[in-house]
Design an enzyme around this catalytic site. Structure first.
Site, PDB file in Angstrom:
ATOM      1  N   GLU A 360     -22.459  23.576  48.363  1.00  0.00           N
ATOM      2  CA  GLU A 360     -22.457  22.131  48.536  1.00  0.00           C
ATOM      3  C   GLU A 360     -23.212  21.379  47.446  1.00  0.00           C
ATOM      4  OE1 GLU A 360     -23.410  21.134  52.593  1.00  0.00           O
ATOM      5  OE2 GLU A 360     -22.247  22.823  53.362  1.00  0.00           O
ATOM      6  N   ASN A 361     -23.682  22.113  46.454  1.00  0.00           N
ATOM      7  CA  ASN A 361     -24.368  21.474  45.329  1.00  0.00           C
ATOM      8  C   ASN A 361     -23.545  21.547  44.059  1.00  0.00           C
ATOM      9  OD1 ASN A 361     -26.919  20.786  46.697  1.00  0.00           O
ATOM     10  ND2 ASN A 361     -27.085  22.995  46.935  1.00  0.00           N
TER      11      ASN A 361
END
Length: 534
Positions: A360-361
């Site tokens: 998610e980064n």
């Protein structure tokens, strides 16, 4: 997805679904206005046969014991790990009319419901070792002339029994086919229509299901969109996926072993693998000591045995990479190779079927594609690849996740976009839609499909409960309406896709632990709904 350090779940997925309907046996019992007449033919199996009933091949029979209230016969249908033992009958009805459906049942997870009633298909269920009555009601749509009623059990839960199946309401006017339908013919029809343990209309695994043949006809006759070509069904005989994340940490939700995960989930994503000590693309995984302690000493050997048991039941178990706080970076060819080698070693060690990408980064499409292609080549046939992007990462074909998904389309199983923790977003039509609405889900799923993913590769990700995410929890009816909109063009909001996608991939939730804390409502509602879709 949430990390072990968080106390509330935050998590993943997107999609859509539908299917062609089962054309059952049409039964007609005279008296067009005999509202109290039972319209079911052979309702108590008094012929001693399955006449007028269509049962999944090899699952249905008529027995003299146990029966309800000293009835001579009852239905016995044996659910297995790969078949829910559905028995159905299609009945002539009238449009815009009210009907009541009931049956006496006995056994674990017995479902009674309808498909193709033209409005919202209904269902109810019970799990009782004693005879009890299931009942529900519905109103037919404006063009509905037949409805399919069904009974089924649940995978691996054994034999259920049914007697005195009753449908009351105004009889339809369709001509009746020959009333003598043999059990063998019924089995044959079921065998040809049923393709999997968890989907097809003849093997519907849940309370609500797909449209009947007559509902499909009315849709095509109206101005509704035409259905697109079906894509190849998922591996393992499943037509649609129900994905749940298994938490390898304790955060206040129900701690559970892999064995305790509800059987509705046919993909279990073990969360999470983390970066290894070298920090150059490699990943590592081991059971969290706190969770092991909470479970009374859950050993690695038992974990591996539980995965093997899920395989025996026809389910898939994958290793989820990253999570909300995951720091794994694949930014070079060397890192891609390290990822593939380490992930494959973990697959062999624990018995995982593949991986889930939940970074998610951000990710680098070029090198992540290299890594996944290398891993798929090592794993060979049967490799399962899922993804869990945030909505913002799927807004255009140039977005990192959607670009990666398109690059690995040939080996991709499903992308379950996280339709939560995101606020309002632009849909495929350029409109702005609010999180938590049918329009939000359907318009964003449309974006992924129009970008080039197969409908079967697009899934809907929602939280299992309000406690599982910061925002975006929706009632089961919202998910079901979104699936019906994408698959059938019904139950839409203001956004309505111009093409139907009956092969829509399925649903996902964070997490199986939060679902267990909420009485397994996701599995029993959204999960069962998806399994019932053709």
């Amino acid at each position: 997805m949430p990390s072990p350090r968080r106390t509330t779940g935050v998590v993943t997925a997107c999609a859509t679904a539908f299917g062609l309907a089962l054309t059952g046996l049409v039964a007609f019992t005279g008296g067009a206005d005999a509202a109290t007449t039972n319209l079911v033919v052979n309702p108590s199996f008094g012929t001693g046969t399955l006449a007028n009933w269509t049962c999944d091949a090899g699952t249905g029979s008529v027995v003299s014991s146990p029966t309800y209230n000293s009835s001579p016969y009852a239905l016995a249908a044996a659910a297995t790990s790969s078949d829910d033992a559905q028995c159905s009958q299609t009945i002539s009805v009238q449009p815009n009319s009210s009907y009541s459906l009931s049956s006496e049942v006995q056994g674990s997870y017995v479902y009674l419901g309808t498909t193709g009633d033209g409005t919202t298909d209904v269902s109810t269920w019970s799990s009782n070792s004693a005879w009890n009555q299931l009942s529900t009601s519905f109103t037919t749509g404006a063009s509905t002339k037949s409805v399919t009623i069904y009974l089924h059990g649940w995978y691996g839960q054994g034999t259920y029994y049914a007697d005195n199946v009753t449908l009351t309401g105004p009889a339809g006017s369709s001509p009746s086919p020959s009333a003598s339908v043999s059990a063998s013919a019924s089995a044959s029809a079921s065998a040809s229509a049923s393709a999997s343990p968890s989907a097809s209309a003849s093997a519907s695994a849940s309370p609500s299901a797909s449209a009947s043949a007559s509902a499909s006809a009315s849709a095509s006759a109206s101005a509704s969109p035409s259905a697109s070509a079906s894509s190849t069904p998922p591996s393992g005989g499943n037509k649609h996926w129900v994905t749940g994340y298994w938490q390898d940490f304790d955060n206040g939700a129900t701690d559970q072993t892999i064995a305790a995960v509800n059987p509705a989930y046919n993909i279990i994503a073990v969360a999470f693998a983390t970066a290894d000590s070298a920090g150059d693309g490699g990943v590592t995984f081991s059971l969290d000591p706190t969770l092991v302690s909470k479970l009374g000493g859950y050993t690695t050997a038992q974990f591996e045995a539980d995965i093997a048991a899920k395989h025996a039941a026809g389910d898939k178990v994958v290793l989820s990479i990253g999570g909300q706080d995951g720091t794994i970076s694949i930014a070079s060819s060397t890192a891609a190779t390290n990822f593939a080698n380490s992930a494959y070693a973990l697959m062999k060690q624990y018995g995982f079927d593949g991986v889930d990408i939940d970074l998610e980064n951000g990710l680098n499409p070029t090198y992540m594609t290299q890594a996944l292609d290398q891993l798929a080549a090592k794993a060979g046939s049967g490799f399962i690849l899922t993804m869990a992007p945030q909505t913002i990462d799927m807004l255009s074909a140039g977005s990192d996740y959607l670009a990666t998904a398109l690059d690995v389309k040939s080996i991709l199983t499903i992308v379950n976009t996280q339709y939560y923790n995101s606020g309002s977003m632009n849909g495929c039509d350029g409109g702005v839609y609010s999180e938590g609405s049918v329009d939000f889900i359907t318009s964003l799923a449309c974006t992924a499909i129009e970008a080039g993913l197969s409908p079967s590769q697009v899934g809907i990700g929602v939280p299992a409960s309000a406690s599982a995410a910061g925002s975006g929890y929706v009632a089961p009816s919202v998910v079901e309406n979104a699936l019906n909109c994408l698959a059938k063009g019904t139950n839409c909001g203001t956004f309505k896709p111009t093409t139907l996608w009956p092969s829509i991939g399925g649903v996902m939730t964070w997490s199986t632990a939060w679902d267990a804390s909420n009485g397994n409502q996701f599995a029993l509602n959204e999960g069962a709904f998806v399994h019932a879709m053709p």
